[in-house]
Design an enzyme around this catalytic site. Structure first.
Site, PDB file in Angstrom:
ATOM      1  CE  LYS A 192     -23.511  33.373  57.159  1.00  0.00           C
ATOM      2  NZ  LYS A 192     -24.006  32.104  56.519  1.00  0.00           N
ATOM      3  CB  SER A 234     -27.752  32.116  58.106  1.00  0.00           C
ATOM      4  OG  SER A 234     -26.782  31.385  56.906  1.00  0.00           O
ATOM      5  CB  SER A 280     -27.458  31.148  53.853  1.00  0.00           C
ATOM      6  OG  SER A 280     -28.588  30.066  55.708  1.00  0.00           O
TER       7      SER A 280
END
Lengths: 487, 95, 480
Positions: free
Chosen positions: A79, A154, A178
């Site tokens: 990420k 997210s 997330s």
């Protein structure tokens, strides 16, 4: 060869060790898939192909010398919230569009030390603030199951890429859901560990007392392999827990018969999509078939978790994001006329709308005259919610519910209404407030789209979570299903 | 609590965010909506409850007093927008 | 109307740790800009603080020295504001739960009385960087080497009633922290910085007047002058019917005045909240015991010991324990010289006189404690007279050579051979028969004074080297 992207991490590790394929071949295979498929998904912010092939070459040498471990040579994506030395680390924000990190996050370092190959950096909601990946400066990520829908957020890029088989594994972070919510919406398995289990060093902070990194992959077994490397004490993080890491792989094989699993009453009420509810019900039946004992438990104050979260997280974020001032790194406005102009315009230009909203809410909640009513109140509510969990774990070993109240929604459907977007994390947020471990894993699809079954564990009980998830995955094939066009 | 336009201006200033005049009202509405969500907490009586700042009951670990860092100025300033002679530059600060 | 001044001080003390309070970067002063600012100090994305044990121990030492309660649990908070020398946009400090609670120190007033001054609290925090305002084509340069240096902020009660008292208190704190070795006390380098909260009120009034905060007081002299100016100013404002505005004022040493800091800044709203990157600091008895076990002797105790052990007067003991450096120097002199009182005299009169004249600090003295001890030893063992010793001292000051080397080379060794002295005495008596006659006929009360003439003649003849004691004795005997 075409089956490489359908293999589990264990299978890939065995194949590499046996010389059935090399890490370079494997890496090239995934890079090719990224080139072919990512334009439709936008799950990557950066593809670091040259560096990936260099790492793959080094991994092959390690394997040849017999120095490889179970993950050596296997590609993954990080990420873009994790700092990666020499590679752009944007956090999904224009603010850091030009930021090349001069250091590695602990998580990145550990996975690299294990010999894993970084394919690139995954798209994400800006500074991890979002539940749909629509707040990214780099544009929304699309759900491989239906590209008109969001992948969740997210960690949406990580989830979409793993679901589309563009990478066998990814890292994610979970502040309010997330990891779990995008895992649910994309049909993969994602684990948020106990707060403090995985180091936060080098993970760009959103809300420091809630943020936790975890693995995102296709199965519980894959997650166990990844977590074994990611977890552990880090002296650079004061909130890291100095406690041995459990043997997650051994835990996978434990018997689950007689395990008491608490079904959280409040997670099945109003607001839950009936298709999602039915899917979770089906998973519960399989669990019972495995000899698991389902009991009803209550988290009576869970409806206050979203309100409390939207004080605690923005308050911490408003302070954490103050360092982006256009002076030492990151976006700086053109021709500032004075210091205040430098600050105000650099920040207004560098941050997107959702980040600004949260900074403002957090600033307000901490400001003179409001601190007690908002921040202190939220910390007390947080205590009440943690107590709910303590009570529930008196009656059950693990807790169960849906990860998200609905399947993936359409792009743009909630982007104009912050509050309705916030409510899509209604089943995941309480876990972060309490600091507990939890995972989301695929349940039977509803409306043709993935559904996430959420399992919540007691503190440091990641092993038991992975154990039950693995046993359920041995008995079902929901986690093996691949979105059409990505097989 | 109601959120006025002036409150939004004050918060924006505290947070050092430039907000265009014409965006103020929209922003005020959005923030007020979020505050309404947040204020649902008020239903809960939390009188004697201890505030929870950290998920785990842990205490601060201490680091031995040792110098472990070397000079990496060039590397760290490579990402800086404006530097000269090793200094970060900002518009003149008047004291 | 008669006015009473009320002052409280906030003193920022840089702690003598090797590394910073939350990072492993060096705290050394004077490095090239930004070469001692690591990722944590620069507030890079993703970095985290870890607390330096050395800073905590120093705070515990200070708290113990002022007899304060050491908080078994203290909490770090973030103080949020934007400023270019504050990289993260917040300062990590302690707010609601500081590590050192209420304590006190005693100061000596001009009338000789002692006054107890309350210390409200002392808390750990990180220092900010420095803004350099020299012209960088209209820009300000930022050096973050100092960012993250550990500070102990010591806050006094509003117990001080004059600029003089404020200075005495500040000096006392300076003395304590340097004695403890937790601060180098170097005010030029900013290791010890003071802010003063000053207000005035009519004598007899209970409640405090509106206060102003004076900044930039980097010497005791500036502290005194700034407060004196500010008190005058406030009284003028009030007596002409005005009101004192609560504000921060900057002392300008050039103009010797305070002026309002020209900021249109909103009333500060620092939005303090517990730092989620740091956990509560919990200290147990064992930690405190371990820390204070090697606690250096404090000024008060050392002063008392000097009086008892060395037989010094209260005044001498006070002067010689004024700083830890002085007390250490003195004890090193005594260790060599043996004679404690003689050592005290030589240090306070000759050495301090010479340092003062040259404008030097004790630490810069060209004569080491050992060297001075050797000189005093030669007086004590009658190798040279006190008068000759002054010549030797001057030579030592200039050349840096040892007392013995100078005495040897210049043949300054005292004549103690009684035969040799007797011969000179006899010579002098023979040459001055008339004076001898006068002496013998004089009133016995006047005789001691008249003896000086003969002593002077003997010393002259011996080039100052005859032992004065022996000369006196012999003369008295022979003149009887």
């Amino acid at each position: 060869m075409s089956e490489l992207h359908q293999k589990s991490l264990r299978e890939l590790g065995e194949g590499l060790a046996a010389g059935a394929f090399s890490s370079v071949e494997l890496t090239e295979h995934f890079l090719q898939r990224i080139r072919n498929h990512d334009p439709a998904l936008n799950s990557f912010i950066t593809v670091s192909d040259r560096e990936a092939l260099r790492q793959a070459g080094a991994a092959d040498e390690r394997i040849q010398k017999g120095e490889g471990g179970p993950l050596t040579g296997i590609p993954l994506i990080h990420k873009d919230i994790f700092c990666t030395h020499g590679v752009k680390t944007s956090c999904g924000s224009r603010m850091l569009d030009n930021f090349i990190s001069p250091y590695d996050a602990t998580v990145v370092e550990k996975l690299a030390d294990a010999g894993m190959v970084m394919l690139g950096k995954a798209n994400m909601d800006e500074f991890a603030m979002g539940s749909s990946n629509e707040t990214s400066y780099y544009g929304p990520v699309r759900n491989p199951w239906d590209t008109e829908r969001v992948p969740g957020g997210s960690s949406g890029g990580s989830a979409a890429a793993v679901a589309a088989r563009l990478a066998p594994a990814a890292t994610g972070t979970d502040t309010g859901g997330s990891i779990r919510q995008p895992a649910a919406l994309c049909g993969i398995t994602g684990l948020k560990p106990t707060y403090g289990r995985v180091s936060r060093w080098g993970m760009i902070a959103f809300a420091s007392s809630l943020d936790q990194a975890g693995p995102m992959a296709r199965s519980a077994e894959d997650c166990a392999l990844l977590l074994s490397v990611m977890a552990g004490f880090d002296e650079r993080d004061s909130t890291s827990v100095d406690r041995p890491v459990d043997d997650y792989l051994a835990a996978l094989e434990q018997p689950v018969k007689g395990l008491r699993v608490g079904v959280v009453k409040e997670f099945f009420g109003e607001g839950l999509d009936s298709g999602v509810g039915a899917s979770i019900g089906e998973a519960m039946k399989v669990l019972e078939g495995l000899g698991v004992e389902l009991v009803e438990v209550s988290l009576p104050h869970s409806r206050y978790s979203v309100p409390a979260y939207y004080v605690v997280a923005p308050a911490e974020a408003s302070s954490n994001l103050a360092r982006y001032d256009g002076v030492r790194f990151g976006h700086r406005c053109e021709d500032p006329k004075d210091l205040e102009d430098l600050y105000k315009r650099s920040r207004a230009e560098g941050f997107g709308a959702e980040v600004k909203r949260r900074i403002m809410i957090g600033t307000y909640a901490l400001s003179a005259g409001y601190y007690d009513a908002y921040y202190l109140k939220a910390q007390k509510v947080r205590q009440v919610i943690a107590q709910d969990f303590r009570n529930a774990f008196d009656q059950a070993d693990l807790l169960l519910g849906p990860a998200s109240p609905e399947v993936a929604f359409r792009l743009g459907e909630k982007s104009d209404d912050p509050v309705s977007m916030y409510l899509s994390d209604i089943y995941t947020i309480a876990v972060n407030l309490a600091g507990l471990p939890a995972l989301s894993m695929p349940a039977p699809r509803a409306h043709g789209l993935p559904v996430g079954l959420q399992l919540i564990g007691n503190y440091f009980d990641e092993g038991r979570l992975l154990n039950l998830a693995h046993q359920l995955q041995l008995a079902t094939d929901w986690h093996l299903q691949t979105p059409e066009g990505f097989e | 609590m109601t959120l006025e336009r002036e409150d939004v201006e004050k918060i924006a200033h505290l947070a050092r965010l430039a907000v265009a005049e014409e965006q103020l009202e929209t922003l005020r509405g959005e923030l007020a909506g979020i505050l309404r969500l947040v204020e649902q907490m008020d239903e809960l009586d939390t009188g004697d409850i201890l505030p929870m700042a950290h998920p785990l009951e842990m205490t601060q670990r201490l680091r031995p007093d040792l110098v472990t860092e070397e000079n990496h100025r060039e590397e760290y300033q490579a990402v800086a927008p404006l530097v000269e002679n090793g200094l970060y530059l900002v518009p003149r600060v008047i004291e | 109307m008669a006015w009473e001044t009320v002052i409280g001080l906030e003193i920022h003390v840089q702690l003598t740790t090797q590394s910073k309070i939350f990072s492993g970067a060096s705290t050394r002063f004077g490095a090239e800009p930004n070469t001692q600012a690591c990722l944590v100090d620069l507030g890079f994305p993703g970095v985290l603080p870890v607390l330096n044990e050395g800073a905590v121990r120093r705070a515990v030492l200070f708290g113990t020295a002022i007899e304060a309660e050491i908080a078994r649990r203290s909490v770090f908070a973030r103080k949020n504001y934007f400023y270019p020398d504050l990289p993260k946009g917040y300062q990590i400090s302690q707010y609601e739960l500081p590590i050192v609670g209420r304590g006190h120190v005693e100061i000596l007033l001009e009338n000789g009385e002692r006054k107890r001054i309350g210390v409200t609290r002392a808390h750990l925090e990180e220092d900010a960087g420095k803004s350099l305002h020299e012209d960088f084509h209209g820009y300000t340069g930022i050096d973050l080497n100092r960012a993250g240096t550990p500070l102990l902020e010591i806050v006094s009660e509003p117990d001080l009633r004059s600029a003089r008292e404020a200075v005495a208190y500040a000096k006392k704190i300076h003395q304590i922290v340097t004695y403890l070795g937790i601060c180098d006390g170097n005010m030029q380098e900013g290791s010890f910085r003071m802010d003063a909260n000053v207000s005035v009120r009519p004598v007899g009034q209970e409640e405090f007047g509106t206060r102003t905060e004076l900044k930039n007081l980097n010497s005791f002299r500036f502290l005194e002058r700034a407060i004196d100016f500010e008190v005058e100013r406030q009284i003028d404002v009030l007596e002409s019917g005005g009101e004192v505005v609560q504000e921060t004022r900057l002392y300008d040493p050039q103009k010797d005045e305070t002026r309002s800091m020209r900021t249109k800044e909103e009333a500060n709203d620092y939005r303090y909240f517990p730092d989620p990157d740091l956990l509560p600091l919990v200290i147990d008895d064992a930690f405190i015991e371990e820390t204070v076990r090697d606690m250096p002797e404090l000024p008060e105790a050392r002063r008392r010991r000097f009086e008892e052990q060395y037989g010094l007067s209260a005044y001498d003991a006070d002067v010689l324990t004024a700083t830890r450096a002085a007390a250490d120097y003195y004890e090193a002199v005594v260790a060599v010289a043996g004679d404690a009182k003689l050592a005290a005299n030589w240090m306070m009169v000759e050495l301090y006189g010479a340092l003062n004249k040259a404008g030097l600090e004790l630490a810069e003295s060209p004569i080491s404690a050992k060297a001075l001890g050797e000189l005093v030893l030669r007086i004590a063992d009658d190798t040279i007279s006190g008068k000759i010793a002054k010549t030797v001292f001057e030579e030592m000051w200039q050349s840096g050579r040892s007392a013995d080397a100078i005495i040897d080379e210049k043949g300054l060794k005292q004549i103690t051979d009684s035969g040799a002295i007797e011969a000179i005495v006899d010579e002098v008596l023979a040459e001055n028969a008339q004076q001898v006659e006068n002496y013998r006929n004089a009133d016995p009360k006047k005789q001691p004074k008249m003896l000086g003439f003969f002593v002077g003649q003997v010393m002259k003849k011996s080039q100052g080297k005859a032992n004065p004691k022996q000369v006196n004795e012999l003369l008295r005997k022979k003149l009887e």
